[in-house]
Design a protein around this motif. Structure first.
Motif: not given
Ligand SMILES: Cc1cc2nc3c(=O)[nH]c(=O)nc-3n(C[C@H](O)[C@H](O)[C@H](O)COP(=O)(O)OP(=O)(O)OC[C@H]3O[C@@H](n4cnc5c(N)ncnc54)[C@H](O)[C@@H]3O)c2cc1C
Length: 424
Positions: A387-390, A20-26, A412-421
């Motif tokens: 890094g992301a996910g469990i 799930p985390a890899g999918v979210t990141c991609v 995971f989604l909330k975190f990645i959306k916040r930090v990935s920019p």
């Protein structure tokens, strides 16, 4: 190797892991036009959610999985079946446009369920598999089945060269690649600590595997009278106890269960707009079953007490309790948390090993820089590794000041959306 446009001399990112985390990141990288992406996983089969948890009841609502699957434009295109445009460089035609609710999409099974209730995680796993297949066909994504074994940092350019071990080493496999970013979504496995000397030889059953009633039945039913000891009071522990009890009361009445726990059960509590013990407390079916059967008062009158013996103790007494109560068990299941799986071996240009320390607030890493003469320096940012996910979750503080690690699709989604920019 697969991907519509072949390989690239350099990737904007290598994403390691397709749970799930890899999918979210991609999905998030594509949404921000960070491509080409090299995506590597051993199986591209949905990570642990699909491999291990299909029969587990979710601790989150059905609506959360729908929100997840429609959170970014690349996901929405997959869900709605919209064909991808010809090149990833071109602007997307439907960014931000939600899928129209009257058009049947690939989420009909979830949409037809009660949105406020949980569901079997097979449905969440199917969402991950559907998104994985869609992302694999999305321009800008190049996939390689295999294992990223190492990453070498070029100190001058701050770029990474990764090595990938593939199963059959075919000529078209990508076995080495250069990238500007390295994103680790490598997952975690159940923690399994060594037990004291007198019980060291009792076979352990893997926690994740025993979350499957089908596996438990196949494993235990053919055996004679069996005693299984479960250590821990986590969400997973309760689900395993429930699986064992259901097996004992139906097809294996000679199954006895010992439950070793060092604290009272803790439940998630729904407050005004937030959840107390959101990540550590029992939720959903596990919470209901625990309240009805395992709390000291309900236990006395529950049929569960015919099969489960409870052994309670304080923190610090583990060794003595294990020595006393584990002998005679045919199997031990440890439900005491999850430990990060090993990540690829990271090295500097000088060939020195890098030990990365995760920064739970930012999704970045630091490491101890060593000078050429071997002097240990300060902790410095590790360039362009995220890094992301469990394995690499966000650390959150609730309104009462409790600190937790945020694990789950939505988190995971909330975190990645916040930090990935910041990953740009
Ligand atoms: C019992 C239980 C119930 C849960 N229930 C819910 C729930 O109801 N709702 C919810 O939102 N969350 C739930 N979760 C939490 C969470 O969503 C899952 O744990 C999720 O599977 C974690 O995803 P991940 O992508 O971080 O890791 P994983 O699913 O473990 O994926 C990691 C992937 O990376 C691959 N990999 C690792 N190293 C490498 C490498 N070097 N090279 C290539 N590939 C590599 C692995 O093979 C794997 O495919 C639950 C967790 C548990 C334990």
């Amino acid at each position: 190797m697969s991907g519509p446009y072949g390989t690239y001399p350099e990737y904007e990112a290598v994403v390691v892991g397709a749970g799930p985390a890899g999918v979210t990141c991609v999905g998030n990288l594509l949404e921000r036009k960070v491509a080409p992406i090299l995506w590597v996983d051993d199986g591209f089969d949905g990570g642990r959610m699909n491999r291990k948890y299909r029969e587990v009841p979710s601790n989150t609502k059905v609506s959360l999985f729908i929100n997840f699957a429609t959170a970014v434009a690349p996901f929405r295109k997959i869900v709605s079946g919209t064909p991808s445009r010809s090149r990833w460089e071109e602007p997307s035609d439907s960014d931000g446009v939600p899928v129209s609710s009257d058009k049947p999409d690939k989420l009909q099974v979830l949409r037809n369920m009660d949105q406020e209730k949980g569901c079997e995680l097979s449905h969440a796993a199917d969402v991950i598999l559907m998104l994985t297949e869609g992302l694999k066909r999305t321009p800008g994504v190049i996939t390689q089945k295999g294992r990223v074994t190492h990453g070498d940092l070029d100190d001058a350019t701050e770029k990474w060269t990764v090595g990938i071990q593939t199963e059959n080493s075919s000529e078209t496999d990508i076995t080495t690649a250069q990238a500007k970013r390295l994103i680790l979504c490598t997952g975690s496995s159940p923690t399994d600590i060594p037990l004291p000397g007198n019980v060291v030889n009792i076979p352990h059953l893997d926690l994740d595997t025993t979350l499957s009633p089908t596996y438990l039945k196949e494993k235990l039913t053919p055996l004679g009278p069996t005693t299984v000891s479960v250590i821990g009071a986590s969400h997973s522990a309760i689900l395993v106890l429930r699986n064992l009890y259901n097996l004992a009361r139906t097809e294996k009445p000679d199954l006895k269960i010992r439950w070793l726990t060092r604290h009272a059960l803790r439940y998630a509590e729904y407050m005004d707009g937030w959840i107390l013990r959101d990540n550590t407390g029992l939720k959903g079916e596990a919470a209901v079953w625990a309240k009805d059967n395992l709390e000291p008062e309900s236990f006395k009158t529950s049929d569960v007490s015919n099969y489960i013996d409870t052994i309670s103790y304080e923190k610090g007494q583990e060794r003595e309790m294990f020595e006393q109560y584990l002998p005679g068990s045919d199997f031990v299941i440890q439900a005491i948390g999850y430990t990060r799986d090993p990540i690829p071996l990271l090295k500097t240009s000088a060939g020195k090993d890098i030990t990365p320390y995760f920064e739970h607030e930012k999704g970045t890493f630091k490491y101890v820089q060593e000078s050429d003469c071997g002097t240990i320096g300060d902790l410095v940012p590790l360039p362009h590794v995220y890094g992301a996910g469990i394995a690499f979750p966000e650390r959150v503080t609730d309104p009462k000041g409790n600190v937790e690690l945020a694990v789950g699709f939505g988190k995971f989604l909330k975190f990645i959306k916040r930090v990935s920019p910041e990953w740009n």
